[in-house]
Design a protein around this motif. Structure first.
Motif, PDB file in Angstrom:
ATOM      1  N   LEU A  47       0.830  -1.204   0.000  1.00 17.99           N
ATOM      2  CA  LEU A  47       0.000   0.000   0.000  1.00 17.99           C
ATOM      3  C   LEU A  47       0.867   1.258   0.000  1.00 17.99           C
ATOM      4  O   LEU A  47       0.555   2.240  -0.684  1.00 17.99           O
ATOM      5  CB  LEU A  47      -0.913  -0.043   1.221  1.00 17.99           C
ATOM      6  N   SER A  48       1.975   1.231   0.736  1.00 21.30           N
ATOM      7  CA  SER A  48       2.837   2.411   0.831  1.00 21.30           C
ATOM      8  C   SER A  48       3.765   2.573  -0.366  1.00 21.30           C
ATOM      9  O   SER A  48       4.379   3.623  -0.538  1.00 21.30           O
ATOM     10  CB  SER A  48       3.667   2.345   2.124  1.00 21.30           C
ATOM     11  N   ARG A  49       3.879   1.529  -1.232  1.00 25.68           N
ATOM     12  CA  ARG A  49       4.704   1.645  -2.436  1.00 25.68           C
ATOM     13  C   ARG A  49       3.939   2.248  -3.611  1.00 25.68           C
ATOM     14  O   ARG A  49       4.534   2.793  -4.530  1.00 25.68           O
ATOM     15  CB  ARG A  49       5.196   0.260  -2.881  1.00 25.68           C
ATOM     16  N   MET A 100       8.583  -1.521   9.317  1.00 22.37           N
ATOM     17  CA  MET A 100       7.331  -0.830   9.001  1.00 22.37           C
ATOM     18  C   MET A 100       7.308   0.592   9.554  1.00 22.37           C
ATOM     19  O   MET A 100       6.804   1.512   8.897  1.00 22.37           O
ATOM     20  CB  MET A 100       6.145  -1.640   9.533  1.00 22.37           C
ATOM     21  N   LEU A 101       7.873   0.790  10.717  1.00 19.85           N
ATOM     22  CA  LEU A 101       7.941   2.147  11.265  1.00 19.85           C
ATOM     23  C   LEU A 101       8.862   3.029  10.413  1.00 19.85           C
ATOM     24  O   LEU A 101       8.544   4.187  10.117  1.00 19.85           O
ATOM     25  CB  LEU A 101       8.435   2.115  12.715  1.00 19.85           C
ATOM     26  N   GLY A 102      10.010   2.451   9.984  1.00 20.42           N
ATOM     27  CA  GLY A 102      10.934   3.209   9.136  1.00 20.42           C
ATOM     28  C   GLY A 102      10.329   3.525   7.781  1.00 20.42           C
ATOM     29  O   GLY A 102      10.467   4.641   7.263  1.00 20.42           O
ATOM     30  N   SER A 103       9.630   2.551   7.202  1.00 20.61           N
ATOM     31  CA  SER A 103       8.999   2.773   5.912  1.00 20.61           C
ATOM     32  C   SER A 103       7.909   3.834   6.017  1.00 20.61           C
ATOM     33  O   SER A 103       7.759   4.687   5.127  1.00 20.61           O
ATOM     34  CB  SER A 103       8.413   1.464   5.382  1.00 20.61           C
ATOM     35  N   GLY A 104       7.165   3.809   7.110  1.00 21.61           N
ATOM     36  CA  GLY A 104       6.137   4.824   7.327  1.00 21.61           C
ATOM     37  C   GLY A 104       6.723   6.214   7.422  1.00 21.61           C
ATOM     38  O   GLY A 104       6.177   7.183   6.878  1.00 21.61           O
ATOM     39  N   LEU A 105       7.866   6.325   8.109  1.00 25.92           N
ATOM     40  CA  LEU A 105       8.526   7.621   8.256  1.00 25.92           C
ATOM     41  C   LEU A 105       8.926   8.196   6.904  1.00 25.92           C
ATOM     42  O   LEU A 105       8.625   9.356   6.586  1.00 25.92           O
ATOM     43  CB  LEU A 105       9.763   7.458   9.151  1.00 25.92           C
ATOM     44  N   PHE A 106       9.601   7.392   6.074  1.00 26.90           N
ATOM     45  CA  PHE A 106      10.108   7.912   4.805  1.00 26.90           C
ATOM     46  C   PHE A 106       8.989   8.124   3.778  1.00 26.90           C
ATOM     47  O   PHE A 106       9.094   9.018   2.936  1.00 26.90           O
ATOM     48  CB  PHE A 106      11.191   6.985   4.262  1.00 26.90           C
ATOM     49  N   THR A 107       7.932   7.333   3.861  1.00 26.81           N
ATOM     50  CA  THR A 107       6.784   7.578   2.985  1.00 26.81           C
ATOM     51  C   THR A 107       6.139   8.916   3.319  1.00 26.81           C
ATOM     52  O   THR A 107       5.791   9.703   2.424  1.00 26.81           O
ATOM     53  CB  THR A 107       5.748   6.448   3.114  1.00 26.81           C
ATOM     54  N   CYS A 108       6.006   9.205   4.606  1.00 24.45           N
ATOM     55  CA  CYS A 108       5.458  10.501   5.029  1.00 24.45           C
ATOM     56  C   CYS A 108       6.369  11.654   4.616  1.00 24.45           C
ATOM     57  O   CYS A 108       5.887  12.714   4.197  1.00 24.45           O
ATOM     58  CB  CYS A 108       5.244  10.517   6.539  1.00 24.45           C
ATOM     59  N   GLY A 118      -2.929  -4.666  -1.445  1.00 24.17           N
ATOM     60  CA  GLY A 118      -2.166  -3.477  -1.080  1.00 24.17           C
ATOM     61  C   GLY A 118      -2.067  -2.494  -2.238  1.00 24.17           C
ATOM     62  O   GLY A 118      -2.207  -1.273  -2.049  1.00 24.17           O
ATOM     63  N   ASN A 119      -1.825  -3.013  -3.437  1.00 15.06           N
ATOM     64  CA  ASN A 119      -1.764  -2.136  -4.611  1.00 15.06           C
ATOM     65  C   ASN A 119      -3.100  -1.443  -4.865  1.00 15.06           C
ATOM     66  O   ASN A 119      -3.146  -0.257  -5.205  1.00 15.06           O
ATOM     67  CB  ASN A 119      -1.357  -2.939  -5.848  1.00 15.06           C
TER      68      ASN A 119
END
Length: 501
Positions: free
Chosen positions: A38-40, A121-129, A190-191
């Motif tokens: 979802l975040s990609r 997941m926390l790191g990915s959330g940070l950089f997506t934001c 997710g996509n």
């Protein structure tokens, strides 16, 4: 009158404690990797907003226009080479993902999966934001967005080896193709969710197209920390049987130091307690070269390289292709592209079912890849004639393209990671998964890059490249397909589970 249990209670108690835990872990890992994908997805939806046809956009009355051709674009993507710049963003993520994946599996074997997944997941959330905050901070530096993509790519490598290893710990080989085919629909789900969420904000404030998915994956990271159970043994559940009794009997290393074996009526193995070693746990993790030596790993890794090249080219470029060729708005193109992922869900489940029934993982992949090649040609030729044709072709192409990709990254990886030659070393699954998916991620990086380079010469050439990749993926499986055909014809060992490949 004798009281009876309520139907809901009867249903609840009909499942064992082990079944409830397995279902819970399957749901959790499904949710986790749905959040990863979802975040990609937002970047592919936002592309058509970062560079638009400004002549069709209504200009605000008080807007000071300095360039009539690009006034509505987001710098630096307002230049003529905007497709190349989009390719830079895609490959910043995908190259980092491909390189990091080869190391991620080794980290996953040596670190607790719960901590590893939560951190990722926390790191990915940070950089997506942070990518989305570039809209509100008015950042127009390509270097900033490329750096965010690199860091996000590295964070995302924590996901796949860890979730496959966790599911492999809980589920045996019996119906692995079907179970993982259903479970692997998290990629398409997710996509789809990523497309819909990003599409809801893309025309008004594209920064939120990244921030909302970033917050979602960060939330699932917190959920993982509090609820994930890595192994059945951690909660006193029964570990799965990765090999059948017949296979175990044919490969004696799984039974060591046993002078005799008595089988009770219920099929349990009964010997003197001091002499029974059904599965030997190896404290040391498998080496990179040791994982490569497992039969089938190299062939499926190379096949996935080209299969994932096709899948990820669609993932990153399909909305822009629909927007350019069918002349849809950004949100409409994003919504239409979700049909490809809907087809991918059906294709992944179908591939799992067929491979379970036939025992031919390689043959199932090969047949679907062969069928995908002409379907891609037809989609490019007639896929945009009318809405019905577009919907049908997207569903069909999605199923045929993502079916083999889903099967290799799930059931095949789990089969090879619990291969009999490992003699019970359960810690190899994460490394094997990382090698297969890491090799595939090289293709995932190359595909969108080639699409960015080739698309200015015409979309036809992009599709010729994708068709060629499908054919090459088939060729790398030819030896395994031949082995499986020998087994079906009775001239050799059946290759189910890659026993004697």
């Amino acid at each position: 009158m004798k009281s009876t249990l309520a139907p809901g209670i009867r249903f609840t108690t009909s499942f064992s404690r082990d079944s409830w835990y397995r279902g819970f872990i399957l749901f959790l890992t499904f949710l986790f990797y749905t959040a990863y994908h979802l975040s990609r997805k937002p970047i592919s939806i936002v592309k058509s907003e970062l560079h638009r046809n400004c002549s069709t956009v209504i200009r605000p009355a008080d807007f000071n226009i300095t360039d009539n051709a690009t006034w509505c674009d987001w710098a630096p993507f307002d230049q003529d080479n905007y497709k190349t710049l989009f390719g830079v963003l895609d490959n910043s993520f995908l190259v980092a993902y491909a390189i990091g994946m080869f190391f991620s599996g080794m980290f996953g074997e040596r670190l607790p999966l719960r901590y590893y997944l939560s951190f990722g997941m926390l790191g990915s959330g940070l950089f997506t934001c942070l990518f989305g905050l570039g809209f509100y901070w008015n950042i127009h530096s390509l270097g900033y967005y490329a750096f965010i993509q690199v860091m996000n790519g590295l964070m995302q490598t924590t996901g796949w080896p860890a979730v496959v290893a966790c599911v492999g710990n809980w589920f045996g080989k019996g119906k692995r193709g079907f179970i993982m085919g259903v479970w692997n629909s998290h990629t398409s789900v997710g996509n789809i969710l990523g497309s819909l969420i990003a599409g809801a904000f893309v025309s008004s404030a594209w920064g939120m197209s990244f921030i909302v998915p970033g917050l979602i994956i960060a939330s699932t990271g917190i959920l993982c920390f509090f609820f994930l159970v890595e192994k059945p043994e951690d909660v006193n559940c029964t570990p799965p049987q990765h090999h059948s009794e017949q296979e175990s009997g044919e490969t004696d290393p799984l039974l060591q130091n046993s002078s005799h074996v008595d089988r009770s009526v219920n099929g349990a193995i009964a010997t003197e307690p001091a002499e029974v070693v059904v599965v030997e746990e190896h404290p040391e993790a498998i080496s990179f070269c040791g994982a490569l030596s497992i039969p089938g790993v190299v062939e499926f890794s190379l096949c996935l390289l080209f299969a994932k090249l096709v899948s990820y080219t669609f993932l990153y470029w399909l909305p822009l292709y629909i927007s350019n060729v069918a002349h849809f708005e950004a949100k409409q193109a994003g919504d239409m592209s979700t049909l490809f992922d809907v087809g991918g869900i059906v294709g992944g489940i179908a591939a799992g079912l067929v491979s379970d029934y036939t025992g031919g993982r390689a043959t199932t992949c090969c047949v679907m890849l062969i069928a995908a090649a002409p379907m891609l040609f037809l989609y490019n030729s007639i896929g945009q004639r009318n809405i019905g044709t577009t919907v049908g072709m997207l569903l069909l192409c999605g199923g045929l393209v993502n079916g083999p990709y889903a099967l290799i990254t799930t059931a095949v990886s789990a089969d090879l990671g619990t291969h009999e030659s490992l003699r019970g070393n359960s810690r190899a699954l994460s490394t094997v998964t990382a090698i297969i998916d890491g090799t595939g991620s090289i293709g995932a990086a190359v595909g969108p890059l080639l699409a960015g380079v080739i698309s200015p010469t015409g979309w036809n050439n992009v599709f010729y490249m994708l068709i060629s990749a499908d054919v090459l993926a088939c060729l790398f499986l030819s030896r395994l397909v031949f082995k499986e055909a020998q087994g079906w014809c009775g001239r050799g060992p059946r290759a189910r589970g890659f026993k004697e490949i």
